[in-house]
Each structure stands twice: as C-alpha cells, then as structure tokens.
Design an enzyme around this catalytic site. Structure first.
Site, PDB file in Angstrom:
ATOM      1  N   ASP A 169      41.035  91.430  22.828  1.00 20.98           N
ATOM      2  CA  ASP A 169      41.865  92.934  22.827  1.00 20.98           C
ATOM      3  C   ASP A 169      43.458  92.063  22.655  1.00 20.98           C
ATOM      4  OD1 ASP A 169      39.357  93.592  22.357  1.00 20.98           O
ATOM      5  OD2 ASP A 169      40.168  95.623  22.970  1.00 20.98           O
ATOM      6  N   GLU A 411      35.012  95.805  35.608  1.00 19.08           N
ATOM      7  CA  GLU A 411      34.632  95.079  34.038  1.00 19.08           C
ATOM      8  C   GLU A 411      35.612  93.816  34.096  1.00 19.08           C
ATOM      9  OE1 GLU A 411      37.435  98.053  31.342  1.00 19.08           O
ATOM     10  OE2 GLU A 411      36.977  96.285  29.795  1.00 19.08           O
TER      11      GLU A 411
HETATM   12  C1  GLC Z   1      37.088  96.226  25.097  1.00 18.44           C
HETATM   13  C2  GLC Z   1      37.123  94.557  25.055  1.00 18.44           C
HETATM   14  C3  GLC Z   1      36.270  94.038  24.053  1.00 18.44           C
HETATM   15  C4  GLC Z   1      34.946  94.848  24.408  1.00 18.44           C
HETATM   16  C5  GLC Z   1      35.176  96.424  24.854  1.00 18.44           C
HETATM   17  C6  GLC Z   1      33.556  97.191  25.092  1.00 18.44           C
HETATM   18  O1  GLC Z   1      37.590  96.914  24.568  1.00 18.44           O
HETATM   19  O2  GLC Z   1      37.979  94.362  25.472  1.00 18.44           O
HETATM   20  O3  GLC Z   1      35.881  92.632  24.298  1.00 18.44           O
HETATM   21  O4  GLC Z   1      34.036  94.721  23.655  1.00 18.44           O
HETATM   22  O5  GLC Z   1      36.113  96.325  25.890  1.00 18.44           O
HETATM   23  O6  GLC Z   1      33.016  96.645  26.076  1.00 18.44           O
END
Ligand code: GLC
Length: 454
Positions: A169, A411
């Site tokens: 992102d 994460e």
């Molecule tokens: C964040 C990450 C994305 C992922 C999402 C859900 O937005 O950047 O890659 O899919 O979280 O985990």
C-alpha cells in the site's frame, strides 16, 4: 514440548482464532473482512493443517468474482459491526459486481494460481486434477480480465489504478507519484492549516496501531480520494482511462502475474485443456515486455507510469520481486541477489526490509517503508530457490522463522532490531511461517548466518 512445537502451536492458534469458517480474516480489529492475496497466503499455510479447509479458503474468494472476471481485493463481511468500509466502495454501482455481496472495486496481486498449485502439490494425481478442474474457470476468467481491462498499451504489462492493488500500500514508488502528480486543492488547504493532525483522531487504523507505524494522514486522505474517483466512474475502465492520475504498471504486481501465468499454463496442461490462443500470445508478450522495466544505469527493475511513460526510479521490495517472476535471466537474477546481500541495501539483521536502507524513504517502523514482511520474504525465498540460490533462500527462511518465534505472529517487523509492529495475531504471518517450517530442508534446521548480514 519442544520449542518448535510450541511455535507451531502458536501459529495454529492464530489461524484458528481468525477463522470465520469459510474464510480467514487477516487480523481481528484492524482487518475484519476477507482480502484477496491474504486468503491465498493463508491457504498456503492451511494446506498443512487441512487440505479441505485450504480449498474452502480459495473457493470463498471466487464467490466475490465480478461478472467481467475481476477478483476484488476485499469481500466485506456484512454481519460485521464495522460496515463503513463497504459503503466507501459501493461496488453495486458497477454492473459487473455480484448482487448478493459487497466487495471493493479494485483487485490485488494475482496470487490465486500459486495458492491453487501449492494445494495441488499436497494431493494425489486424480485429486489434483479434480481440484484444478474446479478452480480453472475462475482463474482463467481472472487472467483474461487482467489482459482485457488492464493492458491498455497492449504490450502484456498490466496496470494498477490504486496503490492498494499492489498490496504494498504505502510503498515509495507510488508515494513518489502521489506527491508529484496528485494535489487536489483540499489537500493543499489541509496541509497548510495542519488539519491532518485533527483528522488523525478519527482514523480507524491508528486506533489499532501507533500512527508512526501506519501511513501518514495526508497520504491516507489522498488514497481515499483516488477511491472516490474510481467509484464516481463506477469502476468502468474506459471512463477511468480517459483521465486518471494513477495508471502504473507495478513491478511487483507484474512479477507475480508472470509467475501466475506459468502456473495457469501448468494447470491447463494437467487437466488437458488448451489455453485460448490469444491468451497464449498475451502471456508471451508479457515475458518479452518485462525487460523494458530494466534500467541499465542503476542495474534495477522499476515500475512504469503509463501516463508519463517513465520508469519510477524509487527502489523498494518490488526491486527483488522479478526473482519470483522466474522470467528474468540468471545474470539479472544474480544482479538482484547482489543487492539482497548488500549491507547498504537489503542485508539487515532481520531481512528483508521493504525499502532498502539507502533509500530516503527508509523508516524501520512505518508500514511498507522499511519493515520486513513475511509474505514478501516467502515470495523472494521461492524465487531464489528456482534460480538456484538455495543458500540465501535458506538463510532468509531461517531468519523469518526465528523472527516470528521471537516477536510473535505480527503484521510486520523492524528489520534492524526485530521488534514487532502493526496488527498482532496476523494470519498470513502465521500461515506462511508454518509453510516455511514444513517445507524446510532437514540440513537447514540449525541457524545459518549470512557473512554479509549485520
Ligand atoms: C494491508 C496490507 C495489504 C493487506 C491488508 C490486509 O492493507 O498492505 O497488503 O492485504 O492489509 O491484511
């Protein structure tokens, strides 16, 4: 109980607690819906626990497929108390969206083929054929959609319309373009009046993780505005392409797509189907055009902005993703490995940082601007193995497992000191770490240390 068993138990618990029966949420609180590439990574882990549960994870993704073939990056859980996300996207504005489900209006990296094949590897031949037959129609229509709608230059490189489509992102190449080409009047007002500090108070993500680990408020507002514009055009690609600020052939997305196409070819072969001729030609053109993303001066691949037709010369974790594509030469792969083991770039104590250390964007705690992520590690490990760099694949795999063992299934992680960040009990970290443990070669069970790594 041995240490290894206890780590595995922890990973299983994360997956179990995030299980919603037919799909798995990435993490409670911050991510209460289903995400496309998350479910693929999660299924790769789940195949070691229950094949049928892993299959269900992928089948549940298909229920969100649009009639034009797009797989949306999010499927909303309508039963969840937090429904604002789906009203932001309003997918029903598009004629192609499913009637009975709310989804987002964009896609995410095409990891589905990889996940199908990883599950297939655990099945007997007849079972694998049945499995592939079940998934082939949806996969084929997704890849056709990518070529039909996302290849406006007709050169085989597919474009992305929002940074969320890359899954990375907040990654520097996209931020760079945002800063250069996207300045709505209201953003200028907010910036000059410092209103962004106030707006930060109403953000949902910063209620679950410290602001310093998330994207900046102004950036989040601009991302929201790009969604609003796509939504106003009812996600109609013809209208979007007439005037769009973000039309980028993203390096990481295209690397994953190249690999996915190889998997699609194998899947079709296994079930005795001929891929449509025009698709075979398109796949070939993707492979041929990929080299146009190489910059000889800096010896790196980059994303390309189609509006300016220029490479976006900001390095990031995407710089290493061509290793996963499997479509570059061994010589190029070696050049990428050189930067992977370079202490000024990617060779940190806890690899692999999402931005090289020598980038002006590097921030060890901020979302996609420095921290190490287990999914990109997994992809690069897989690529390194296929190019014969097993030694480095083993090191990164071992260090990833150790990191999660020490810090927990978070994460992302600070690549310098290994401290955890973002959401806790994060599903793909659990699933992919489990996969790394289960697929580890016996002689690498001991810690292997890189000479170059700090
Ligand atoms: C964040 C990450 C994305 C992922 C999402 C859900 O937005 O950047 O890659 O899919 O979280 O985990």
């Amino acid at each position: 109980m041995t240490e290894k068993q206890s780590l595995e138990d922890q990973l299983l618990t994360v997956l179990k607690n995030n299980d919603q029966k037919s799909f798995t949420i990435p993490a409670e609180g911050l991510y209460p819906h289903q995400w496309l590439w998350d479910s693929c990574f999660i299924a790769i882990g789940l195949r070691h626990i229950s094949i049928s549960r892993a299959q269900t994870e992928l089948k549940s993704l298909i229920r969100g497929q649009w009639s034009n073939g797009m797989l949306p990056h999010m499927i909303f859980d309508s039963s969840h108390w937090y429904n604002k996300d789906s009203s932001l996207w309003r997918s029903h504005l598009s004629l192609h969206a499913p009637d009975n489900l709310n989804t987002s209006g964009i896609t995410q990296p095409p990891m589905l083929a990889e996940a199908i094949v990883q599950i297939g590897a655990k099945l007997s031949k007849p079972e694998r054929r049945t499995w592939y037959q079940q998934m082939y129609p949806a996969l084929l229509s997704y890849h056709r959609w990518l070529y039909n709608e996302r290849d406006p230059s007709n050169d085989g490189l597919v474009i992305q319309l929002h940074p969320y489509e890359t899954g990375l992102d907040s990654t520097p190449p996209w931020i760079d373009q945002l800063n250069k080409h996207y300045k709505p009047w209201w953003a200028v007002v907010i910036k000059s009046t410092k209103l962004d500090n106030l707006i930060n108070i109403i953000r949902r993500d910063t209620r679950h993780a410290p602001p310093g680990e998330r994207m900046e408020t102004m950036q989040a507002l601009l991302y929201f505005d790009v969604i609003r514009k796509l939504r106003n055009k009812r996600y109609d690609i013809h209208k979007i392409l007439r005037k769009s600020d973000f039309v980028i052939a993203d390096l990481s997305f295209n690397s994953i797509f190249l690999r996915a196409n190889q998997h699609l070819i194998d899947i079709a072969k296994t079930i005795g189907r001929d891929l449509p001729k025009e698709l075979v030609a398109k796949i070939k053109s993707s492979q041929d055009s990929f080299e146009s993303l190489w910059d000889a001066y800096s010896s790196q691949y980059y994303s390309r902005n189609l509006a300016t037709n220029k490479l976006i010369k900001e390095p990031s974790i995407a710089s290493l993703m061509p290793l996963y594509s499997g479509c570059i030469t061994k010589e190029r792969a070696k050049q990428l490995v050189d930067s992977l083991i370079d202490e000024k770039k990617f060779a940190t104590k806890h690899p692999i940082p999402s931005v090289p250390l020598n980038s002006k964007y590097f921030d060890p705690d901020r979302y996609w601007q420095g921290p190490a992520w287990i999914n990109t590690n997994w992809l690069i490990i897989d690529g390194l193995r296929r190019y014969g760099f097993d030694q480095y694949a083993d090191i990164i795999s071992q260090k990833s497992i150790e990191l999660v063992e020490q810090a927990g299934s978070y994460e992302y992680f600070n690549p310098l000191d290994g401290s955890p960040a973002g959401a806790r009990n994060f599903s793909w970290t659990a699933g992919l770490t489990l996969d790394l443990i289960k697929t580890k070669k016996p002689n690498t069970r001991k810690t292997v240390r890189s000479k170059k790594a700090k």
